[in-house]
Design a protein around this motif. Sequence first.
Motif, short mmCIF file in Angstrom:
data_model
loop_
_atom_site.label_atom_id
_atom_site.label_comp_id
_atom_site.label_asym_id
_atom_site.label_seq_id
_atom_site.Cartn_x
_atom_site.Cartn_y
_atom_site.Cartn_z
N ARG A 37 46.91 43.55 38.19
CA ARG A 37 47.89 42.59 37.68
C ARG A 37 49.28 43.23 37.61
O ARG A 37 49.45 44.33 37.07
N ALA A 38 50.28 42.51 38.12
CA ALA A 38 51.65 43.03 38.09
C ALA A 38 52.24 43.00 36.68
O ALA A 38 53.16 43.76 36.38
N ASP A 39 51.70 42.12 35.82
CA ASP A 39 52.28 41.96 34.48
C ASP A 39 51.54 42.77 33.42
O ASP A 39 51.78 42.60 32.22
N LEU A 40 50.68 43.68 33.84
CA LEU A 40 49.93 44.47 32.87
C LEU A 40 50.88 45.41 32.13
O LEU A 40 51.63 46.18 32.75
N SER A 41 50.87 45.34 30.81
CA SER A 41 51.76 46.20 30.03
C SER A 41 51.19 47.62 29.97
O SER A 41 50.02 47.85 30.30
N GLN A 42 52.03 48.57 29.53
CA GLN A 42 51.57 49.95 29.41
C GLN A 42 50.42 50.05 28.42
O GLN A 42 49.42 50.75 28.66
N ALA A 43 50.53 49.33 27.30
CA ALA A 43 49.46 49.36 26.30
C ALA A 43 48.17 48.78 26.87
O ALA A 43 47.07 49.29 26.61
N GLN A 44 48.28 47.70 27.63
CA GLN A 44 47.10 47.09 28.24
C GLN A 44 46.48 48.00 29.28
O GLN A 44 45.26 48.10 29.39
N ALA A 45 47.33 48.70 30.07
CA ALA A 45 46.82 49.63 31.06
C ALA A 45 46.03 50.75 30.39
O ALA A 45 44.94 51.14 30.86
N ILE A 46 46.54 51.28 29.30
CA ILE A 46 45.84 52.35 28.58
C ILE A 46 44.53 51.84 28.02
O ILE A 46 43.48 52.50 28.12
N ALA A 47 44.55 50.64 27.44
CA ALA A 47 43.32 50.06 26.88
C ALA A 47 42.27 49.83 27.96
O ALA A 47 41.08 50.10 27.77
N LEU A 48 42.71 49.35 29.12
CA LEU A 48 41.78 49.10 30.22
C LEU A 48 41.21 50.41 30.75
O LEU A 48 40.01 50.50 31.05
N ALA A 49 42.05 51.44 30.85
CA ALA A 49 41.58 52.74 31.34
C ALA A 49 40.54 53.33 30.41
O ALA A 49 39.59 53.98 30.86
N ARG A 50 40.70 53.12 29.12
CA ARG A 50 39.70 53.62 28.16
C ARG A 50 38.43 52.80 28.18
O ARG A 50 37.34 53.32 27.94
N ARG A 51 38.57 51.52 28.50
CA ARG A 51 37.40 50.63 28.53
C ARG A 51 36.55 50.90 29.78
O ARG A 51 35.32 50.98 29.69
N VAL A 52 37.20 51.01 30.97
CA VAL A 52 36.48 51.18 32.24
C VAL A 52 37.12 52.34 33.00
O VAL A 52 38.26 52.22 33.46
N GLU A 53 36.39 53.44 33.13
CA GLU A 53 36.97 54.64 33.74
C GLU A 53 37.39 54.39 35.18
O GLU A 53 38.41 54.91 35.64
N GLU A 54 36.62 53.57 35.93
CA GLU A 54 36.98 53.31 37.32
C GLU A 54 38.36 52.68 37.44
O GLU A 54 39.10 52.93 38.40
N SER A 55 38.73 51.85 36.48
CA SER A 55 40.04 51.21 36.53
C SER A 55 41.15 52.22 36.30
O SER A 55 42.27 52.07 36.80
N ALA A 56 40.85 53.28 35.55
CA ALA A 56 41.85 54.31 35.31
C ALA A 56 42.27 54.97 36.61
O ALA A 56 43.44 55.36 36.78
#
Length: 503
Positions: A37-56
């Motif tokens: 997603r182009a609109d993913l915020s920095q906080a959302q990116a960090i949360a997603l990376a912690r939730r799913v390692e592959e997305s990191a």
Amino acid sequence: MNHVLCGLAANASLPSELVDRLIAVADADIAVDLAGRADLSQAQAIALARRVEESAVHLAYEGRLTAADVDPAAQPQVALILLCERAGNPEWARSLAADPLVERREKLAACAGLPSDVVDKLAADSDVRVVAELALWTTPEVAARLAGHPHAEVRRAVAANEATPPAVLAALITGDGLPPAQRCLVCDREVTPFVHEPQCPRPDCDLLPGASCDGSHESTRHDMQHAALRNPATPTEAVIGFADHPSMLLRWALAARHDLPSTLCRRLVADPSPGVRAELAENPAIDDALIRALADDRDHDVRRGLAHNPQVPLNVLAQLAGATKIGATLLPRIAAATPTEIEELARSTNPAVRVLLAQRRDLPAEIHDVLATDPDAKVVNSIAPHPGLSAAQLRAMVDRHGVRVAAKVAANPDATPALLEDLARHEPPVQKAFREIARHRHATAPALLACLADRRARPLAARHPALPPSVIVELLTDADWQVREAAAANPSLPPSVMSDLVP
């Protein structure tokens, strides 16, 4: 896999609060779309990376994570990506150089800008895969040092590295000044002499088919020579002797080089392998005499390669166009044609030549208009997707040539809503036109509804924002998962429905 949630994760209209809710329940599949997603915020990116390692991993490649966001001990793959992007902490490299997993050390070895002590440690690694990876990407100085490595696999990687000094590449080909290699991947594992059978029954065997060693590491030496021949930094004088080499693959690699002298080209034009001649035919190093000789070659691939040569004369290209399947592509020589040559090509009596010219998207308006009224449907098909054509011109094309040009007309970015509706109702129906209409920005609801009847156009139409919201909601339960996912990704999906779908 929940295809509806995957579609929602990619929906550009998904509100930020629903993105947060999706992150909280995301699995690996949903995370792929969220990470894009182009609109993913920095906080959302960090949360997603912690939730799913592959997305990191994806987020790190996209520059959405910084060194401060990453714990290298918990996320070593992400740390490696940041190091390769020169955005990581150098101390991470020192730690990863001692990682027990060879795959991580191998990934580290491919990173540029590593501290010198880390490079030295990787160059002395006990696993040859790590050293070979370093050799493939390292600096000229380190590549020169590794050229004398006792393992032939490392030398093969040095030969492929375009930063390797030319003198070192020449030495790898001739062997002059280098001690003989002592080992290769074959004799590391097998008693020599050994030839690896193409249909190896061992499920854990990763040797390439035909890999062999009789003590001279011949298959790896062959691969090293091939890499050096493909390397543009290898000196011309070091490769001349391969014109008569018994290996077709080595002659093929030689024929692709742009620094070949004319005497060598004349030898290769008579090569018994069509693949070698086809590679040579596309090479801008060949002169006019060889071009004309290759134009009469009996092999189709040779003639097609010649058509892609940027130096081919237009009269030779005209000869090739009438006898060779070139495909819908803009050839380099056509792209470089002068205004005078363009006029001559447009007047050609050979429709295949006019088809090639019509692939250009920067034609003068008068040439553009002439080709739009060409009597040959293939020429019209080639010009039909051009921007700048009027609705009247596009309609006239369909009136004259019907189903033969309908799909390409539908692909024109300036096709009007009314024209797309008419094409969607065309009799007989044109399946390819449905797919073009379904992805067209000017498509209307009536045209898209017609496209839903076509199996391959249905997922495309389900994603189009002009589709009525009520229809989009119905498609969320379609039997085809691609349609369900596309409907969920449709930005015209009502927000209230989005909210109901997210857990």
